[in-house]
Design a protein around this motif. Sequence first.
Motif, PDB file in Angstrom:
ATOM      1  N   PRO A   1       0.815  -1.215   0.000  1.00 47.00           N
ATOM      2  CA  PRO A   1       0.000   0.000   0.000  1.00 47.00           C
ATOM      3  C   PRO A   1       0.852   1.269   0.000  1.00 47.00           C
ATOM      4  O   PRO A   1       0.538   2.230  -0.689  1.00 47.00           O
ATOM      5  CB  PRO A   1      -0.815  -0.124   1.295  1.00 47.00           C
ATOM      6  N   ASP A   2       1.948   1.260   0.776  1.00 46.67           N
ATOM      7  CA  ASP A   2       2.817   2.430   0.912  1.00 46.67           C
ATOM      8  C   ASP A   2       4.251   1.978   0.677  1.00 46.67           C
ATOM      9  O   ASP A   2       4.912   1.459   1.589  1.00 46.67           O
ATOM     10  CB  ASP A   2       2.650   3.037   2.302  1.00 46.67           C
ATOM     11  N   VAL A   3       4.754   2.156  -0.540  1.00 44.78           N
ATOM     12  CA  VAL A   3       6.085   1.643  -0.880  1.00 44.78           C
ATOM     13  C   VAL A   3       7.183   2.375  -0.116  1.00 44.78           C
ATOM     14  O   VAL A   3       8.203   1.780   0.257  1.00 44.78           O
ATOM     15  CB  VAL A   3       6.347   1.715  -2.397  1.00 44.78           C
ATOM     16  N   ALA A   4       6.990   3.663   0.154  1.00 38.78           N
ATOM     17  CA  ALA A   4       8.003   4.423   0.889  1.00 38.78           C
ATOM     18  C   ALA A   4       8.116   3.916   2.330  1.00 38.78           C
ATOM     19  O   ALA A   4       9.223   3.756   2.861  1.00 38.78           O
ATOM     20  CB  ALA A   4       7.666   5.913   0.873  1.00 38.78           C
ATOM     21  N   ALA A   5       6.979   3.650   2.951  1.00 26.66           N
ATOM     22  CA  ALA A   5       6.996   3.133   4.323  1.00 26.66           C
ATOM     23  C   ALA A   5       7.650   1.759   4.370  1.00 26.66           C
ATOM     24  O   ALA A   5       8.414   1.449   5.302  1.00 26.66           O
ATOM     25  CB  ALA A   5       5.572   3.060   4.880  1.00 26.66           C
ATOM     26  N   ALA A   6       7.392   0.932   3.373  1.00 24.10           N
ATOM     27  CA  ALA A   6       7.995  -0.399   3.333  1.00 24.10           C
ATOM     28  C   ALA A   6       9.510  -0.305   3.176  1.00 24.10           C
ATOM     29  O   ALA A   6      10.264  -1.012   3.854  1.00 24.10           O
ATOM     30  CB  ALA A   6       7.390  -1.216   2.200  1.00 24.10           C
ATOM     31  N   ALA A   7       9.977   0.570   2.288  1.00 31.25           N
ATOM     32  CA  ALA A   7      11.421   0.728   2.097  1.00 31.25           C
ATOM     33  C   ALA A   7      12.091   1.196   3.381  1.00 31.25           C
ATOM     34  O   ALA A   7      13.177   0.717   3.740  1.00 31.25           O
ATOM     35  CB  ALA A   7      11.689   1.722   0.963  1.00 31.25           C
ATOM     36  N   GLU A   8      11.433   2.102   4.083  1.00 33.30           N
ATOM     37  CA  GLU A   8      12.004   2.588   5.352  1.00 33.30           C
ATOM     38  C   GLU A   8      12.053   1.467   6.381  1.00 33.30           C
ATOM     39  O   GLU A   8      13.020   1.353   7.152  1.00 33.30           O
ATOM     40  CB  GLU A   8      11.170   3.757   5.867  1.00 33.30           C
TER      41      GLU A   8
END
Length: 281
Positions: free
Chosen positions: A131-138
Amino acid sequence: MSAHLDQIRDQQRETWDRFSAGWKKWDALVLGWLAPFGQAMIRQAAIKDGDQVLDVAAGTGEPGLTVAASIPKGRVTVTDLSERMLQVANENASNRGLTNFETRISDAGALPFSDATFDAVLCRFGFMFFPDVAAAAEQLRRVAKPDARVCAAVWGAPAKNAWATTIMSTIARHVELPKPPAGAPGLFRCAPEGLMTALFTDAGLRDVREEEVSTTMVHDTPEDYWAFMTEIAAPVVAGLGQADVATRDRIKVAVLDLARQASRAGKVELRSTATIVTGTR
């Protein structure tokens, strides 16, 4: 996480639970087909015996299972939203006699691990659906130890992935499919050049690099290709669900014909290309 992202996450969980039986049925074929991508990731991640390794959104267990077999003194933890997919992963680990392998039901955007826990973090074909690729990468960066490598694989451009477009493009020619909103989960969401490099860099990873890897999906017959795609691919099933019986029959005939045209030495061979992106914590 916003209510909208929560809804996407819940839809993803329901979808993967629903298709887990198909993935189990075709697990041997998928194992061979996707192995080159997992091998490239393992090489880039510089995994060594004794390491603690995390494999995020691992579904039925790969490449975590392969890693576990290669590091008997280490340990591999795989996560996924889908409990049913992880049940298959556990069965696979048991069948291979792996005792250094465990599973955790987990959202990639909120990993249940302490900071700096793992010597390597992998994610093969998961980012496109988060859902949130930026949150997953972090999150992947957060749980990696200093100097550990974080490595992901995402599908490349549609033109380089006939395994998917052979059937999806045919469906789109016969059925008016709704256009997904920008940034919505999907097979080629992370395909744009440089997108994953920017995502990893913004998450705080350094020395980020990309590598393109191609392989071939092989089926014994065009009918096998049709069965595979209609049993494991949610977008295919959704698209066919909008077609009446006659239209679905026309789609099948067209797909089988294209698959025959892609046959070499009696086997259906369809190109599959991914981008492997690696960054250092």
